[in-house]
Design a protein around this motif. Structure first.
Motif, PDB file in Angstrom:
ATOM      1  N   PRO A 474       0.527  -1.229   0.263  1.00 25.26           N
ATOM      2  CA  PRO A 474       0.051  -0.258   0.073  1.00 25.26           C
ATOM      3  C   PRO A 474       0.981   1.309   0.064  1.00 25.26           C
ATOM      4  O   PRO A 474       1.984   1.465   0.461  1.00 25.26           O
ATOM      5  N   ALA A 475       0.887   2.489  -0.679  1.00 22.57           N
ATOM      6  CA  ALA A 475       0.714   3.321  -0.530  1.00 22.57           C
ATOM      7  C   ALA A 475       1.282   4.057   0.437  1.00 22.57           C
ATOM      8  O   ALA A 475       2.634   4.642   0.913  1.00 22.57           O
ATOM      9  N   GLU A 476       0.879   3.469   1.260  1.00 14.32           N
ATOM     10  CA  GLU A 476       1.057   4.462   3.338  1.00 14.32           C
ATOM     11  C   GLU A 476       2.010   3.842   3.562  1.00 14.32           C
ATOM     12  O   GLU A 476       3.099   4.012   4.610  1.00 14.32           O
ATOM     13  N   LEU A 477       2.550   2.303   3.086  1.00 16.01           N
ATOM     14  CA  LEU A 477       3.703   1.015   3.900  1.00 16.01           C
ATOM     15  C   LEU A 477       5.051   1.615   2.946  1.00 16.01           C
ATOM     16  O   LEU A 477       5.890   0.978   3.055  1.00 16.01           O
ATOM     17  N   ARG A 478       5.261   2.547   1.981  1.00 21.32           N
ATOM     18  CA  ARG A 478       6.541   2.661   1.242  1.00 21.32           C
ATOM     19  C   ARG A 478       7.106   3.461   1.130  1.00 21.32           C
ATOM     20  O   ARG A 478       7.299   4.866   2.331  1.00 21.32           O
ATOM     21  N   ASP A 479       8.689   3.280   1.241  1.00 19.14           N
ATOM     22  CA  ASP A 479       9.650   4.412   1.870  1.00 19.14           C
ATOM     23  C   ASP A 479       9.450   5.722   1.474  1.00 19.14           C
ATOM     24  O   ASP A 479       9.949   6.341   2.494  1.00 19.14           O
ATOM     25  N   ASP A 480       8.920   5.536   0.212  1.00 18.24           N
ATOM     26  CA  ASP A 480       8.988   6.991  -0.253  1.00 18.24           C
ATOM     27  C   ASP A 480       7.434   8.134   0.845  1.00 18.24           C
ATOM     28  O   ASP A 480       8.015   9.090   0.339  1.00 18.24           O
ATOM     29  N   ASN A 481       6.989   7.769   1.231  1.00 12.96           N
ATOM     30  CA  ASN A 481       6.215   7.981   1.604  1.00 12.96           C
ATOM     31  C   ASN A 481       5.330   8.798   0.663  1.00 12.96           C
ATOM     32  O   ASN A 481       4.710   9.856   1.331  1.00 12.96           O
ATOM     33  N   PRO A 482       4.616   8.243  -0.845  1.00 17.65           N
ATOM     34  CA  PRO A 482       3.703   9.543  -1.696  1.00 17.65           C
ATOM     35  C   PRO A 482       3.183  10.087  -1.062  1.00 17.65           C
ATOM     36  O   PRO A 482       2.409  10.951  -1.730  1.00 17.65           O
ATOM     37  N   LEU A 483       2.118   9.493   0.492  1.00 15.43           N
ATOM     38  CA  LEU A 483       1.489  10.257   0.966  1.00 15.43           C
ATOM     39  C   LEU A 483       1.229  11.148   1.667  1.00 15.43           C
ATOM     40  O   LEU A 483       0.051  12.179   1.989  1.00 15.43           O
ATOM     41  N   GLY A 484       2.305  11.192   2.087  1.00 18.65           N
ATOM     42  CA  GLY A 484       2.666  12.248   3.654  1.00 18.65           C
ATOM     43  C   GLY A 484       2.537  12.253   4.259  1.00 18.65           C
ATOM     44  O   GLY A 484       2.065  13.269   5.195  1.00 18.65           O
ATOM     45  N   ILE A 485       2.006  10.390   5.055  1.00 17.13           N
ATOM     46  CA  ILE A 485       1.104  10.682   5.992  1.00 17.13           C
ATOM     47  C   ILE A 485       2.238  10.044   7.210  1.00 17.13           C
ATOM     48  O   ILE A 485       3.571   9.450   7.122  1.00 17.13           O
ATOM     49  N   PRO A 486       2.092   9.722   8.823  1.00 17.20           N
ATOM     50  CA  PRO A 486       3.441   9.690   9.849  1.00 17.20           C
ATOM     51  C   PRO A 486       3.357   8.123   9.304  1.00 17.20           C
ATOM     52  O   PRO A 486       2.386   7.006   9.396  1.00 17.20           O
ATOM     53  N   GLN A 487       4.529   7.743   9.532  1.00 12.31           N
ATOM     54  CA  GLN A 487       4.832   6.493   9.691  1.00 12.31           C
ATOM     55  C   GLN A 487       5.621   6.359  10.681  1.00 12.31           C
ATOM     56  O   GLN A 487       6.719   6.832  11.095  1.00 12.31           O
ATOM     57  N   ARG A 488       5.925   5.063  11.303  1.00  8.68           N
ATOM     58  CA  ARG A 488       6.836   4.676  12.419  1.00  8.68           C
ATOM     59  C   ARG A 488       7.685   3.617  11.611  1.00  8.68           C
ATOM     60  O   ARG A 488       7.348   2.656  11.173  1.00  8.68           O
ATOM     61  N   VAL A 489       8.690   4.450  11.636  1.00 11.19           N
ATOM     62  CA  VAL A 489      10.145   3.610  11.011  1.00 11.19           C
ATOM     63  C   VAL A 489      11.117   3.828  11.799  1.00 11.19           C
ATOM     64  O   VAL A 489      11.652   3.572  12.273  1.00 11.19           O
ATOM     65  N   ASP A 490      11.200   1.793  11.966  1.00 11.68           N
ATOM     66  CA  ASP A 490      12.037   1.594  13.036  1.00 11.68           C
ATOM     67  C   ASP A 490      12.114   2.162  14.244  1.00 11.68           C
ATOM     68  O   ASP A 490      13.269   2.027  15.100  1.00 11.68           O
ATOM     69  N   GLY A 491      10.657   2.097  15.028  1.00  8.87           N
ATOM     70  CA  GLY A 491      11.061   2.336  15.862  1.00  8.87           C
ATOM     71  C   GLY A 491      10.534   3.762  16.533  1.00  8.87           C
ATOM     72  O   GLY A 491      10.303   3.791  17.293  1.00  8.87           O
ATOM     73  N   VAL A 492      10.831   4.871  15.345  1.00  7.77           N
ATOM     74  CA  VAL A 492      10.686   6.505  15.475  1.00  7.77           C
ATOM     75  C   VAL A 492       9.682   6.960  14.572  1.00  7.77           C
ATOM     76  O   VAL A 492       9.199   6.340  13.785  1.00  7.77           O
ATOM     77  N   LEU A 493       9.108   7.471  15.407  1.00  8.88           N
ATOM     78  CA  LEU A 493       7.488   8.355  14.889  1.00  8.88           C
ATOM     79  C   LEU A 493       8.300   9.265  13.817  1.00  8.88           C
ATOM     80  O   LEU A 493       9.358  10.232  14.030  1.00  8.88           O
ATOM     81  N   VAL A 494       7.555   9.238  12.219  1.00 11.71           N
ATOM     82  CA  VAL A 494       8.252  10.235  11.831  1.00 11.71           C
ATOM     83  C   VAL A 494       7.005  10.658  11.336  1.00 11.71           C
ATOM     84  O   VAL A 494       6.039  10.664  10.490  1.00 11.71           O
ATOM     85  N   VAL A 495       6.676  12.071  11.333  1.00 17.56           N
ATOM     86  CA  VAL A 495       5.766  13.079  10.602  1.00 17.56           C
ATOM     87  C   VAL A 495       6.303  14.304  10.037  1.00 17.56           C
ATOM     88  O   VAL A 495       6.718  14.935  10.342  1.00 17.56           O
ATOM     89  N   PRO A 496       6.218  13.653   8.506  1.00 14.11           N
ATOM     90  CA  PRO A 496       6.335  14.992   8.046  1.00 14.11           C
ATOM     91  C   PRO A 496       6.082  16.372   7.824  1.00 14.11           C
ATOM     92  O   PRO A 496       4.589  16.210   8.423  1.00 14.11           O
ATOM     93  N   SER A 497       6.930  17.688   7.631  1.00 14.43           N
ATOM     94  CA  SER A 497       6.468  18.225   7.619  1.00 14.43           C
ATOM     95  C   SER A 497       5.137  19.108   7.042  1.00 14.43           C
ATOM     96  O   SER A 497       5.049  18.450   6.084  1.00 14.43           O
ATOM     97  N   GLY A 498       4.181  19.374   7.563  1.00 18.53           N
ATOM     98  CA  GLY A 498       3.334  19.113   7.321  1.00 18.53           C
ATOM     99  C   GLY A 498       2.053  18.631   7.226  1.00 18.53           C
ATOM    100  O   GLY A 498       0.768  18.809   6.832  1.00 18.53           O
ATOM    101  N   ALA A 499       1.859  17.520   7.533  1.00 15.80           N
ATOM    102  CA  ALA A 499       1.493  16.249   7.832  1.00 15.80           C
ATOM    103  C   ALA A 499       0.171  17.164   9.174  1.00 15.80           C
ATOM    104  O   ALA A 499       1.091  17.412   9.888  1.00 15.80           O
TER     105      ALA A 499
END
Length: 499
Positions: A474-499
């Motif tokens: 699913p697009a939501e689980l891709r490394d390039d995060n095309p939808l710009g949603i918050p993801q927890r990557v290797d235990g770290v919460l990643v929130v794209p700017s503007g999300a």
């Protein structure tokens, strides 16, 4: 929409419909699910906003219908319709924001013990959902209410069982919802509407239904809950059933503002003729305070209550009050138990903590209507012992002074309730990310909320993908995060700017 209230019997081997309205609606919902589960966040947000806009456009018609059937008055009903459209739009925002999906990525780590493959986890729509409308909220907990909104937001088709307390409003609202969804490009079968008790039972048991949202009585909800978990394939039943919502007032709070507290309580338990699931049904106060009499005085200053929503509710309320008032140690402080069913007037009862301790099950029974039981306690420990026997509630409230240590009180209230209030009254449930409208049994059947953005979690299930190629994810689980949603990557919460 599939509106099958009066649909003729049919047979369709291809869709699996066996001829009943519920079968046909369920078959249509199953077909629609193939589209809704694959829909984008932008598409679902557009569907939700289209429904909100359509309801707003029909406001005058809908409020007039609702008032004819519920007698709740245009002020209350206009506010409730605004709440309904607001929560539809908030769910649209939540879908686009994306954190509700809990998108989680753990990359390959051969040094982990045991070695870790590439794992990616997301929440996915369950499937077609049945929603039962409530009698006391003809908009916000009905055809287009929170259960419907959260299920559609999740990507689940919905079949609503309309409530008999407002049949014409339900049917008209369903038509508007259906038209809005169709105009917005939603798939046929995404929304259905059926009526009748038999249809409700059949919905819960239907093999295409994957979850149920219900707001109603403990008796009716328990029957449906047992049907849901007794199926060959048990499904989650998200029921909001019964709560007495205890309140404890300290001596210091009474000393500081007794009349204000009495007035606040009177306003809360008489609001909407007391037909709120968060009605403060039992209030603990220091012995000898005369607080019950203060509440009686405040009730006398309140405007006359609106009629009860249905004859059944009025009858059950009158019977419950009569049973409670007949208990040894319980006194009638204000109102008339014998006339309650006809007048909808407020009733204040009084007792003490010792009486409650002798038979908590009887004294803590919910009386759904404009009544409250004032319980006098000798000390806080005695009050907390009694409160611990209340059973699960949607809310619990403490009124204390700012400098008081209420840690012990809060600990007990937290144990029994889903929402703990400080210096307020429980009627009125905000729609927000932080809201929790649910509590231990018998207030609800699960740990989830039925109000607020996290209500969507009820209609989602987790799926993990292991060592999947990027194009299969699913697009939501891709490394390039095309939808710009918050993801927890290797235990770290990643929130794209503007999300």
């Amino acid at each position: 929409m599939t509106d099958l209230t009066t649909a003729p019997a049919t047979s369709d081997a291809e869709t699996g419909a066996t001829g009943s309205p519920v079968d046909a609606a369920a078959a249509a919902a199953r077909t629609a699910f193939a589209a809704t589960v694959a829909s984008t966040a932008a598409e679902r947000a557009a569907w939700l906003r289209a429904v909100a806009d359509a309801l707003e456009a029909a406001r005058d018609e809908l409020v007039a219908l609702a008032d004819e059937e519920s007698h709740l008055g245009p002020v209350r009903l206009n506010g409730e319709l605004s709440r309904t459209t607001n929560q539809l739009r908030l769910f649209a925002d939540a879908v686009l924001e994306g954190s509700y999906l809990e998108a989680t990525i753990d990359h390959v780590d051969p040094s982990a013990i045991p070695p870790r493959p590439d794992l990616r986890r997301i929440l996915r729509a369950l499937g077609p959902v049945a929603v039962f409308s409530a009698s006391n909220f003809p908009f916000a907990f009905s055809v287009a209410g929170g259960d419907t909104a959260s299920a559609l937001a999740a990507g689940c088709p919905v079949i609503v069982k309309g409530h008999s307390a407002h049949p014409r409003l339900s049917a008209r609202t369903a038509e508007i919802v259906a038209g809005a969804l169709a105009a917005a490009g939603a798939p046929d079968g995404i929304f259905g509407h059926v009526t009748g008790r038999e249809a409700g039972v059949a919905l819960v048991q239907h093999p295409e239904i994957r979850a149920v949202g219900f707001t109603g009585s403990l008796h009716g909800g328990r029957i449906l809950f047992d049907l849901a978990v007794g199926r060959p394939d048990p499904i989650p039943f998200y029921g909001e059933l019964s709560a007495v919502n205890p309140v404890i007032i300290t001596q210091a709070a009474l000393d500081a503002r007794a009349d204000e507290l009495a007035s606040g309580l009177a306003g809360s338990f008489t609001l909407g003729a007391g037909q709120f699931c968060t009605n403060p049904g039992v209030v603990f106060v220091p012995a000898g305070s005369g607080f019950a009499e203060r509440v009686a005085t405040a009730v006398g200053a309140e405007p006359a209550a609106v009629p009860m929503l249905t004859d059944g509710i009025a009858s059950a309320f009158a019977g419950g009050l009569a049973d409670l008032a007949a208990r040894d140690g319980v006194r009638l402080v204000a109102g008339s138990v014998s006339q309650q069913a006809a007048t909808g007037s407020a009733v204040v009862l009084g007792t003490d903590a010792a009486t409650v301790a002798a038979d908590p099950q009887a004294l803590f029974a919910e009386c759904f209507g404009p009544s409250t039981l004032v319980v006098e306690y000798d000390d806080v420990d005695q009050a907390l012992d009694a409160i611990s026997r209340v059973g699960g509630s949607l809310t619990a409230t403490v009124h204390a002074e700012p400098d008081e240590d209420v840690a012990e009180i809060v600990a007990v209230l937290t144990e029994i309730a889903g929402r703990v209030l400080f210096a307020g009254w429980p009627t009125g449930v905000a729609v927000s990310w932080a809201q929790q409208h649910g509590g231990p049994w018998p207030s609800t059947t699960t740990i989830h909320t039925s109000v607020g953005m996290t209500a969507i979690r009820r209609f989602l299930r987790p799926v993990a993908y292991q060592d999947a190629p990027a194009h299969a994810l699913p697009a939501e689980l891709r490394d390039d995060n095309p939808l710009g949603i918050p993801q927890r990557v290797d235990g770290v919460l990643v929130v794209p700017s503007g999300a």
